[in-house]
Design a protein around this motif. Structure first.
Motif, mmCIF file in Angstrom:
data_model
loop_
_atom_site.group_PDB
_atom_site.id
_atom_site.type_symbol
_atom_site.label_atom_id
_atom_site.label_comp_id
_atom_site.label_asym_id
_atom_site.label_seq_id
_atom_site.Cartn_x
_atom_site.Cartn_y
_atom_site.Cartn_z
ATOM 1 N N VAL A 64 12.906 -25.504 -7.032
ATOM 2 C CA VAL A 64 11.622 -24.888 -6.712
ATOM 3 C C VAL A 64 11.343 -23.901 -7.847
ATOM 4 C CG1 VAL A 64 10.321 -23.490 -5.068
ATOM 5 C CG2 VAL A 64 12.003 -25.155 -4.246
ATOM 6 N N LEU A 65 10.279 -24.139 -8.581
ATOM 7 C CA LEU A 65 10.001 -23.413 -9.819
ATOM 8 C C LEU A 65 8.934 -22.354 -9.564
ATOM 9 C CD1 LEU A 65 9.768 -26.588 -12.066
ATOM 10 C CD2 LEU A 65 11.785 -25.150 -11.702
ATOM 11 N N LEU A 66 9.301 -21.108 -9.716
ATOM 12 C CA LEU A 66 8.373 -20.000 -9.490
ATOM 13 C C LEU A 66 8.113 -19.272 -10.801
ATOM 14 C CD1 LEU A 66 6.792 -18.035 -7.613
ATOM 15 C CD2 LEU A 66 8.949 -16.779 -7.338
ATOM 16 N N ARG A 67 6.850 -19.277 -11.225
ATOM 17 C CA ARG A 67 6.505 -18.430 -12.361
ATOM 18 C C ARG A 67 6.486 -16.984 -11.868
ATOM 19 N NH1 ARG A 67 0.821 -17.598 -15.691
ATOM 20 N NH2 ARG A 67 1.704 -16.070 -17.151
ATOM 21 N N HIS A 68 6.961 -16.071 -12.685
ATOM 22 C CA HIS A 68 7.005 -14.659 -12.304
ATOM 23 C C HIS A 68 5.607 -14.139 -11.963
ATOM 24 C CE1 HIS A 68 5.146 -13.468 -16.115
ATOM 25 N NE2 HIS A 68 5.941 -14.375 -16.690
ATOM 26 N N GLY A 69 5.559 -13.012 -11.279
ATOM 27 C CA GLY A 69 4.290 -12.381 -10.958
ATOM 28 C C GLY A 69 3.610 -11.806 -12.193
ATOM 29 N N GLU A 70 2.391 -11.397 -11.993
ATOM 30 C CA GLU A 70 1.556 -10.892 -13.082
ATOM 31 C C GLU A 70 2.132 -9.626 -13.704
ATOM 32 O OE1 GLU A 70 -2.796 -9.074 -12.802
ATOM 33 O OE2 GLU A 70 -2.800 -11.242 -12.408
ATOM 34 N N SER B 40 -0.406 -20.861 -13.079
ATOM 35 C CA SER B 40 -0.825 -19.509 -12.709
ATOM 36 C C SER B 40 0.375 -18.612 -12.433
ATOM 37 C CB SER B 40 -1.706 -19.570 -11.457
ATOM 38 O OG SER B 40 -2.812 -20.416 -11.656
ATOM 39 N N ALA B 41 0.146 -17.305 -12.541
ATOM 40 C CA ALA B 41 1.195 -16.334 -12.207
ATOM 41 C C ALA B 41 1.584 -16.496 -10.743
ATOM 42 C CB ALA B 41 0.692 -14.915 -12.462
ATOM 43 N N ALA B 42 2.886 -16.452 -10.473
ATOM 44 C CA ALA B 42 3.454 -16.553 -9.121
ATOM 45 C C ALA B 42 3.162 -17.888 -8.449
ATOM 46 C CB ALA B 42 2.975 -15.396 -8.239
ATOM 47 N N SER B 43 2.877 -18.919 -9.239
ATOM 48 C CA SER B 43 2.659 -20.251 -8.668
ATOM 49 C C SER B 43 3.988 -20.948 -8.409
ATOM 50 C CB SER B 43 1.816 -21.104 -9.614
ATOM 51 O OG SER B 43 2.500 -21.302 -10.845
ATOM 52 N N LEU B 44 3.960 -21.913 -7.490
ATOM 53 C CA LEU B 44 5.147 -22.679 -7.131
ATOM 54 C C LEU B 44 4.999 -24.131 -7.555
ATOM 55 C CD1 LEU B 44 5.740 -21.242 -3.560
ATOM 56 C CD2 LEU B 44 7.372 -21.097 -5.461
ATOM 57 N N SER B 45 6.039 -24.668 -8.129
ATOM 58 C CA SER B 45 6.137 -26.082 -8.447
ATOM 59 C C SER B 45 7.500 -26.567 -7.956
ATOM 60 C CB SER B 45 5.992 -26.322 -9.958
ATOM 61 O OG SER B 45 4.767 -25.781 -10.443
ATOM 62 N N ALA B 46 7.724 -27.859 -7.932
ATOM 63 C CA ALA B 46 9.019 -28.374 -7.478
ATOM 64 C C ALA B 46 9.323 -29.712 -8.118
ATOM 65 C CB ALA B 46 9.047 -28.508 -5.956
ATOM 66 N N VAL B 47 10.582 -29.871 -8.531
ATOM 67 C CA VAL B 47 11.068 -31.126 -9.097
ATOM 68 C C VAL B 47 12.403 -31.450 -8.438
ATOM 69 C CG1 VAL B 47 11.735 -32.373 -11.177
ATOM 70 C CG2 VAL B 47 9.958 -30.612 -11.315
ATOM 71 N N ALA B 48 12.557 -32.693 -8.021
ATOM 72 C CA ALA B 48 13.821 -33.151 -7.429
ATOM 73 C C ALA B 48 14.531 -34.063 -8.413
ATOM 74 C CB ALA B 48 13.554 -33.894 -6.124
ATOM 75 N N TYR B 49 15.850 -33.884 -8.523
ATOM 76 C CA TYR B 49 16.671 -34.663 -9.461
ATOM 77 C C TYR B 49 17.711 -35.454 -8.672
ATOM 78 C CZ TYR B 49 14.570 -31.477 -12.840
ATOM 79 O OH TYR B 49 13.679 -30.761 -13.587
ATOM 80 N N TYR B 50 17.725 -36.769 -8.886
ATOM 81 C CA TYR B 50 18.574 -37.656 -8.106
ATOM 82 C C TYR B 50 19.838 -38.058 -8.867
ATOM 83 C CZ TYR B 50 14.647 -37.888 -4.963
ATOM 84 O OH TYR B 50 13.644 -37.539 -4.088
#
Length: 444
Positions: free
Chosen positions: A244-250, A417-427
């Motif tokens: 779960v990839l979180l960019r830091h806050g502003e 964007s700042a504080a946005s969430l992304s996600a990547v799964a690795y199998y």
């Protein structure tokens, strides 16, 4: 010698997907239910959840009487055959769970029996209750029958003529307390060692959302993170390592769109950035799937990670490979200012991933090499688990780009964007799946 019956089950809504287990300990002579255990364990496979149920049931029985004999009944043919030694355990996620289950009681004191699913309804109900609770962002709470263990008038009192080894005869309250303490300790111990485990996230799942709109947005995002693998790949590889990839806050530089990498002043979060981190912490607590937190060493990411960790009750590990690109002499400048002062260098940087920012900064190619090595290191360290990576624009875009197999120029075609969430799964077969990108619903 006392004899207990342990019935256990586990399930996953997606396989892998949101998972939970249930276990019941009953007295073999009277049939009385002595203990129940259930837990939502985040994203895991059916098999992991079933093993976790077995482990919880054995630990609950051991807490009641470590000298007892135990007969385990489950509807999982795989678990029964593997625990009896008739089938070999091949999957790496199963081996440590099976080994831990085998150590709860001495050899020879536990027997195993396969039963049809319809005869395992009690444990199956508990597992579904745990998964339902996890979907609501809550912990499973004992049913009325189990809560009654706290008083001598409950089900344990019916078996009060059977002495407890570490308390006075008929001390049902002490027995129940030992069960709860053992299960709490087991959850904490297992949180760092088993796939899909969120035992250390008790505090994280305590948060609730009272606004229906926010809850709906969070549910959509949670489904995106927990979606099972699409495509034609095999379904028995076990749960992926999910980042779960979180960019830091502003920071004060963010609204001004200034280059802020690892070679500049290393700004802290602004007041807006701290509020964004709090909002991210709240949504992650409601999901209840994050099992570990890893952060870039820079101040803005460490501060963001600290706010998340305080809400989730987790420790934070620092990984240098997650730092932002070093933008050299461009640090602190706007894009327009760089274009005015270093037009040729900027043009080259936009044209080639091997070009470095003015003053010996880090190229995108070098960043990609660093990030890919860090990715592989973290996949190995957190196999089958969900880990929050608190990092920056370039590392997140690079992880997404590499997962998609996209060319380097794709970095310029993503908005993060700042504080946005992304996600990547690795199998386990080396494939990856992008499940979420630039989600900011928690900030609205």
């Amino acid at each position: 010698m006392r004899e207990f019956i342990v019935e256990a089950d586990g399930g996953s809504r997606g396989n892998p997907g949101p998972a939970g287990y249930g276990a019941v300990v009953s007295d073999a002579a009277t049939g009385q239910t002595l203990a129940e255990a259930a837990e939502f364990i985040g994203v895991a496979t059916n098999n992991v959840a079933e093993y976790r149920g077995l482990l919880a049931g054995l630990r609950a029985a051991h807490a009641l009487d470590p000298q007892a004999a135990v007969h385990v009944r489950m509807d999982s043919k795989l678990v029964i055959e593997q625990m009896t030694g008739r089938w070999k355990i091949k999957h790496p996620a199963m081996k440590p769970l099976a080994a831990e289950a085998a150590r709860v009681f001495p050899p020879g004191r536990v027997t195993y029996e396969w039963i049809p699913r319809e005869r395992n309804k009690h444990a199956d109900r508990l597992a579904n209750e745990a998964m339902d609770a996890g979907k609501r962002g809550e912990q499973w709470s004992p049913s009325a029958s189990t809560a009654a263990l706290d008083t001598p008038s409950g089900p344990a009192a019916a078996a009060a003529d059977v002495p407890e080894p570490s308390g006075p005869p008929g001390d049902a309250t002490a027995g129940a307390a030992r069960v709860r303490a053992a299960l709490a300790s087991a959850a904490a111990d297992a949180s760092g060692a088993t796939s899909g485990d969120t035992g250390a996230d008790a505090g994280a799942r305590a948060g609730t959302d009272t606004e229906a709109a926010a809850a709906d947005a969070d549910a959509r995002a949670a489904r995106a993170v927990a979606t099972p693998r699409a495509g034609w790949g095999p379904a028995d590889m076990g749960p992926p390592a999910t980042f779960v990839l979180l960019r830091h806050g502003e920071t004060p530089l963010t609204p001004q769109k200034r280059f802020s990498g690892s070679g500049g002043s290393d700004p802290s979060l602004s007041e807006v950035g701290r509020e964004q981190a709090e909002r991210a912490a709240a949504v992650l607590a409601r999901r209840g799937t994050v099992q570990a937190i890893v952060t870039s060493p820079l101040a803005r990411t460490r501060e963001t990670a600290g706010i998340i960790a305080a809400r989730l009750g987790l420790d934070v590990s620092v990984e240098d490979g997650l730092r932002e690109t070093d933008f050299g002499a461009w640090e602190g400048l706007t894009f327009g200012e760089v274009g005015e002062r270093h037009p040729d260098d900027l043009s080259a940087w936009l044209s080639s991933p091997d070009a470095e920012p003015t003053g010996g900064g880090e190229s995108f190619a070098a960043t990609a090499t660093r990030v890919a090595a860090t990715r592989d290191k973290l996949i190995a360290a957190y196999a089958g688990r969900t880990v929050l990576l608190v990092t920056h624009v370039t590392p997140i875009k690079t992880l997404v780009r590499l997962a998609l197999g996209a060319p380097p120029e794709a970095l310029f075609r993503m908005e993060l964007s700042a504080a946005s969430l992304s996600a990547v799964a690795y199998y386990a077969d080396g494939n990856a799946s992008v499940r979420l990108f630039n989600d900011t619903s928690h900030l609205r």
